[in-house]
Design a protein around this motif. Structure first.
Motif, PDB file in Angstrom:
ATOM      1  N   ASP A  67       0.831  -1.193   0.000  1.00  0.00           N
ATOM      2  CA  ASP A  67       0.000   0.000   0.000  1.00  0.00           C
ATOM      3  C   ASP A  67       0.872   1.252   0.000  1.00  0.00           C
ATOM      4  N   LEU A  84      -3.631   4.081  -1.781  1.00  0.00           N
ATOM      5  CA  LEU A  84      -3.785   3.085  -2.830  1.00  0.00           C
ATOM      6  C   LEU A  84      -3.355   1.740  -2.250  1.00  0.00           C
ATOM      7  N   ARG A  86      -3.110  -2.389  -2.666  1.00  0.00           N
ATOM      8  CA  ARG A  86      -2.956  -3.374  -3.737  1.00  0.00           C
ATOM      9  C   ARG A  86      -3.147  -4.770  -3.153  1.00  0.00           C
ATOM     10  N   ASP A  95      -3.895  -8.794  -9.853  1.00  0.00           N
ATOM     11  CA  ASP A  95      -3.969  -7.735  -8.844  1.00  0.00           C
ATOM     12  C   ASP A  95      -5.111  -6.774  -9.133  1.00  0.00           C
ATOM     13  N   ALA A  97      -6.513  -2.878  -7.290  1.00  0.00           N
ATOM     14  CA  ALA A  97      -6.155  -1.827  -6.338  1.00  0.00           C
ATOM     15  C   ALA A  97      -7.420  -1.179  -5.812  1.00  0.00           C
ATOM     16  N   CYS A 125      -1.284   1.948 -10.999  1.00  0.00           N
ATOM     17  CA  CYS A 125      -1.981   0.669 -11.173  1.00  0.00           C
ATOM     18  C   CYS A 125      -1.622   0.022 -12.506  1.00  0.00           C
ATOM     19  N   ALA A 130      -2.319  -4.002 -12.596  1.00  0.00           N
ATOM     20  CA  ALA A 130      -3.603  -4.241 -11.927  1.00  0.00           C
ATOM     21  C   ALA A 130      -4.721  -4.323 -12.961  1.00  0.00           C
ATOM     22  N   LEU A 133      -9.492  -1.116 -10.557  1.00  0.00           N
ATOM     23  CA  LEU A 133      -9.338  -0.112  -9.508  1.00  0.00           C
ATOM     24  C   LEU A 133     -10.720   0.127  -8.914  1.00  0.00           C
TER      25      LEU A 133
END
Length: 166
Positions: A67, A84, A86, A95, A97, A125, A130, A133
């Motif tokens: 994070d 943020l 993760r 992943d 976020a 991200c 990622a 989000l």
């Protein structure tokens, strides 16, 4: 209790350019105060202890966390933040976020500060690879919902989410 702007090192009307940066361990006390202000404004401060919040923020900077906090500054003053977080999502097989602890000092709201924080978060991200989000938003916070929607976040019922896959 609201934390006065001067105590948060964000008073004044300097219209210098807003800068976005990743927080460091030196920002922990200020981050904790801004996060505490969120709890006060949303009437949730009675559920937490300030000392535990401080320790929790310090833990993010211990080297064992994925994070991070992103800060908006004007000159030397911090005027906003978002966290943020993760995590691996087995359903996405990758992943994702989460945006948490969004705070923009009242003096700077409506000036697109969140837009800049969000753009920085999306860029991070994407660097991480990622796939999504997400964030939680209080249903009655229409101003925040509009800001998130403007950035491409979609209401999904319980939370808002934004796909980061092409």
């Amino acid at each position: 209790m609201t934390i006065p702007a001067q105590q948060m090192n964000i008073s004044g009307n300097n219209q210098s350019e807003v800068q976005i940066r990743t927080a460091t361990r030196h920002d922990v006390p200020l981050i904790t105060m801004m996060t505490w202000e969120i709890l006060v404004v949303t009437n949730r401060a009675d559920r937490y202890r300030f000392e535990e919040s401080l320790a929790g923020v310090q833990r993010i900077f211990s080297g064992n966390s994925q994070d991070l906090y992103i800060l908006a500054t004007v000159g030397s003053r911090v005027i906003g933040q978002l966290k943020l977080a993760r995590q691996y999502n087995d359903l996405l097989m990758g992943d994702e976020a989460w945006i948490e602890h969004v705070f923009i000092h009242s003096e700077f709201r409506g000036r697109k500060i969140y837009d800049q924080l969000h753009a920085h978060a999306v860029a991070l991200c994407q660097q991480w690879g990622a796939k999504r989000l997400s964030l939680h938003v209080v249903d009655t916070n229409e101003r925040a919902r509009r800001a998130y929607e403007k950035q491409g976040m979609l209401a999904t019922g319980f939370w808002m989410t934004q796909s980061l896959e092409n």
